[in-house]
Scaffold this motif. Sequence first.
Motif, PDB file in Angstrom:
ATOM      1  N   HIS A   1      38.522  33.373  34.969  1.00 54.04           N
ATOM      2  CA  HIS A   1      38.179  34.723  34.517  1.00 54.04           C
ATOM      3  C   HIS A   1      39.432  35.559  34.277  1.00 54.04           C
ATOM      4  CE1 HIS A   1      36.155  38.568  34.293  1.00 54.04           C
ATOM      5  NE2 HIS A   1      36.774  39.008  35.377  1.00 54.04           N
ATOM      6  N   THR A   2      40.478  35.334  35.064  1.00 52.03           N
ATOM      7  CA  THR A   2      41.697  36.142  34.957  1.00 52.03           C
ATOM      8  C   THR A   2      42.808  35.441  34.180  1.00 52.03           C
ATOM      9  OG1 THR A   2      42.535  35.272  37.065  1.00 52.03           O
ATOM     10  CG2 THR A   2      41.214  37.289  37.161  1.00 52.03           C
ATOM     11  N   VAL A   3      42.509  34.390  33.463  1.00 50.93           N
ATOM     12  CA  VAL A   3      43.518  33.537  32.824  1.00 50.93           C
ATOM     13  C   VAL A   3      44.494  34.344  31.961  1.00 50.93           C
ATOM     14  CG1 VAL A   3      42.134  33.007  30.777  1.00 50.93           C
ATOM     15  CG2 VAL A   3      43.821  31.343  31.596  1.00 50.93           C
TER      16      VAL A   3
ATOM     17  N   GLU B   1      36.777  21.375  39.095  1.00 49.67           N
ATOM     18  CA  GLU B   1      37.453  21.179  40.380  1.00 49.67           C
ATOM     19  C   GLU B   1      38.933  21.490  40.248  1.00 49.67           C
ATOM     20  OE1 GLU B   1      38.326  17.677  43.725  1.00 49.67           O
ATOM     21  OE2 GLU B   1      37.036  17.266  41.989  1.00 49.67           O
ATOM     22  N   VAL B   2      39.484  22.198  41.214  1.00 50.02           N
ATOM     23  CA  VAL B   2      40.920  22.465  41.256  1.00 50.02           C
ATOM     24  C   VAL B   2      41.615  21.210  41.795  1.00 50.02           C
ATOM     25  CG1 VAL B   2      42.735  23.938  42.188  1.00 50.02           C
ATOM     26  CG2 VAL B   2      40.477  24.909  41.672  1.00 50.02           C
ATOM     27  N   VAL B   3      42.478  20.598  40.980  1.00 51.68           N
ATOM     28  CA  VAL B   3      43.124  19.344  41.380  1.00 51.68           C
ATOM     29  C   VAL B   3      44.629  19.480  41.544  1.00 51.68           C
ATOM     30  CG1 VAL B   3      41.315  17.870  40.432  1.00 51.68           C
ATOM     31  CG2 VAL B   3      43.220  18.572  38.958  1.00 51.68           C
ATOM     32  N   GLY B   4      45.197  20.610  41.197  1.00 51.95           N
ATOM     33  CA  GLY B   4      46.632  20.814  41.379  1.00 51.95           C
ATOM     34  C   GLY B   4      46.989  22.277  41.208  1.00 51.95           C
TER      35      GLY B   4
ATOM     36  N   THR C   1      52.765  34.641  38.517  1.00 49.54           N
ATOM     37  CA  THR C   1      51.695  33.767  38.029  1.00 49.54           C
ATOM     38  C   THR C   1      51.801  32.390  38.668  1.00 49.54           C
ATOM     39  OG1 THR C   1      53.052  33.036  36.160  1.00 49.54           O
ATOM     40  CG2 THR C   1      51.575  34.914  35.769  1.00 49.54           C
ATOM     41  N   GLY C   2      50.764  31.613  38.495  1.00 50.76           N
ATOM     42  CA  GLY C   2      50.762  30.229  38.934  1.00 50.76           C
ATOM     43  C   GLY C   2      49.929  29.385  37.995  1.00 50.76           C
ATOM     44  N   LEU C   3      50.152  28.074  38.052  1.00 53.23           N
ATOM     45  CA  LEU C   3      49.426  27.131  37.205  1.00 53.23           C
ATOM     46  C   LEU C   3      48.361  26.419  38.030  1.00 53.23           C
ATOM     47  CD1 LEU C   3      52.407  25.503  35.268  1.00 53.23           C
ATOM     48  CD2 LEU C   3      51.071  27.543  34.670  1.00 53.23           C
ATOM     49  N   ALA C   4      47.155  26.369  37.474  1.00 50.12           N
ATOM     50  CA  ALA C   4      46.039  25.676  38.114  1.00 50.12           C
ATOM     51  C   ALA C   4      45.596  24.540  37.215  1.00 50.12           C
ATOM     52  CB  ALA C   4      44.884  26.641  38.355  1.00 50.12           C
ATOM     53  N   ALA C   5      45.696  23.308  37.715  1.00 48.22           N
ATOM     54  CA  ALA C   5      45.199  22.150  36.989  1.00 48.22           C
ATOM     55  C   ALA C   5      43.744  21.925  37.389  1.00 48.22           C
ATOM     56  CB  ALA C   5      46.036  20.913  37.303  1.00 48.22           C
TER      57      ALA C   5
ATOM     58  N   CYS D   1      44.893  22.844  32.102  1.00 49.59           N
ATOM     59  CA  CYS D   1      45.840  23.588  32.937  1.00 49.59           C
ATOM     60  C   CYS D   1      45.860  25.040  32.478  1.00 49.59           C
ATOM     61  CB  CYS D   1      47.239  22.994  32.842  1.00 49.59           C
ATOM     62  SG  CYS D   1      48.452  23.839  33.889  1.00 49.59           S
ATOM     63  N   ALA D   2      45.566  25.943  33.411  1.00 44.27           N
ATOM     64  CA  ALA D   2      45.506  27.370  33.099  1.00 44.27           C
ATOM     65  C   ALA D   2      46.531  28.133  33.922  1.00 44.27           C
ATOM     66  CB  ALA D   2      44.111  27.908  33.396  1.00 44.27           C
ATOM     67  N   MET D   3      47.106  29.177  33.327  1.00 45.37           N
ATOM     68  CA  MET D   3      48.008  30.071  34.046  1.00 45.37           C
ATOM     69  C   MET D   3      47.217  31.289  34.484  1.00 45.37           C
ATOM     70  SD  MET D   3      51.482  32.032  32.771  1.00 45.37           S
ATOM     71  CE  MET D   3      52.309  30.498  32.331  1.00 45.37           C
ATOM     72  N   LEU D   4      47.273  31.581  35.799  1.00 47.19           N
ATOM     73  CA  LEU D   4      46.542  32.707  36.370  1.00 47.19           C
ATOM     74  C   LEU D   4      47.521  33.661  37.051  1.00 47.19           C
ATOM     75  CD1 LEU D   4      43.575  30.863  38.136  1.00 47.19           C
ATOM     76  CD2 LEU D   4      43.644  31.767  35.819  1.00 47.19           C
ATOM     77  N   PRO D   5      47.215  34.946  37.059  1.00 43.02           N
ATOM     78  CA  PRO D   5      48.064  35.904  37.776  1.00 43.02           C
ATOM     79  C   PRO D   5      47.771  35.878  39.274  1.00 43.02           C
ATOM     80  CG  PRO D   5      46.210  37.036  36.793  1.00 43.02           C
ATOM     81  CD  PRO D   5      46.096  35.602  36.358  1.00 43.02           C
ATOM     82  N   LEU D   6      48.721  36.382  40.053  1.00 42.66           N
ATOM     83  CA  LEU D   6      48.495  36.601  41.472  1.00 42.66           C
ATOM     84  C   LEU D   6      48.005  38.025  41.681  1.00 42.66           C
ATOM     85  CD1 LEU D   6      50.495  34.094  41.527  1.00 42.66           C
ATOM     86  CD2 LEU D   6      51.135  34.921  43.812  1.00 42.66           C
ATOM     87  N   ARG D   7      47.056  38.187  42.570  1.00 43.85           N
ATOM     88  CA  ARG D   7      46.595  39.526  42.925  1.00 43.85           C
ATOM     89  C   ARG D   7      47.690  40.271  43.683  1.00 43.85           C
ATOM     90  NH1 ARG D   7      42.541  38.043  45.336  1.00 43.85           N
ATOM     91  NH2 ARG D   7      40.792  38.634  43.988  1.00 43.85           N
TER      92      ARG D   7
END
Length: 331
Positions: A80-82, A108-111, A124-128, A147-153
């Motif tokens: 949602h926050t990508v 599923e979050v795998v990495g 930010t961080g990367l979620a696989a 693989c999506a880049m998401l912000p940190l709250r």
Amino acid sequence: MGTIDGPYFEDLYRGQRFEGGPGLTLTEGLAAAHQAIVGGRSHLFLDHGLSRRVAGGDAALAAPNLVWDVAIGQSTLVTHTVVANLFYRGVVFRRAPRLGDTLRTVTEVVGLRQNSRRAGRAATGLAALRISTVDQEGRRVLDFWRCAMLPLRDQDADTGHADDLSVLGADPGHEDLAAVASGWDLGAFREAVPGRHFAGLAEGEVFEVVGGDVVTSAPELARLTLNVAKVHHDARASGQGRLVYGGHTIGLALHQAVRALPELVTVVGWHGCDHVGPVREGDTLASTVEVERTEPLAEGGLAHLRSRVRAVRDGGEPAEVLDWRFVALFA
């Protein structure tokens, strides 16, 4: 009062599964609305009688770009926050769904890997993510990695996540790519559709599609496919205005690829897809399509294609926005 937002990067953990989203039935109305937005001139999905002659069964096949748009849209419960999508890997159809089938997706979050901090930029961080889509009978349709880049709250948080995301996913092999259409009557397709078909393809051929397609109805496509990523709906989300969903660009690229190669039967998988620049509503997209490699099958064959898409906006110079390498079936 509760706030409906997230997840953010620090909310995710390896092994976390998102499976509470609604299933979506592939109806003729859904297919027509999707085609109106991204185009689609493929004989097999416009002519339901031909679809049944080639692939058998009582119901017509659903267009492949409708199917992957739904699968990706269903996976956006996680994103949602990508901020951006970095890669797709292992995209290959395990089954070709038909109109009337209902798709459900588990993500599923795998990495996870937190990005290095950069002055003046948000953390930010990367979620696989592994995206597994099945039909109403539990049969696999798609099973791939994104693989999506998401912000940190919390901009000061240090999650410690440092996974090697390069080891995730795999390029689909020949047998995987050929399997989805095994048993199809490609001779019936050749009889119905004039043209050169697989035998007439030549490696190294390049086609420039003259006349672009304007990008319209971008938030409508996102809603249609259950995509809830804020950047596609809320102009405030990115700080640079609302962005067009990547599947919109890919759909128009496929539309133009079929203009270049009207004998294309269907797409069976992807090697990769790089969104090399942003696309916004009102842009006009044009593409160049290259036949990189061909592989014969017992009947027909596979063509490994590359589509490079350019956007023109506000009278400026064309800007590269997509580099998509995919595999198509020819009769």
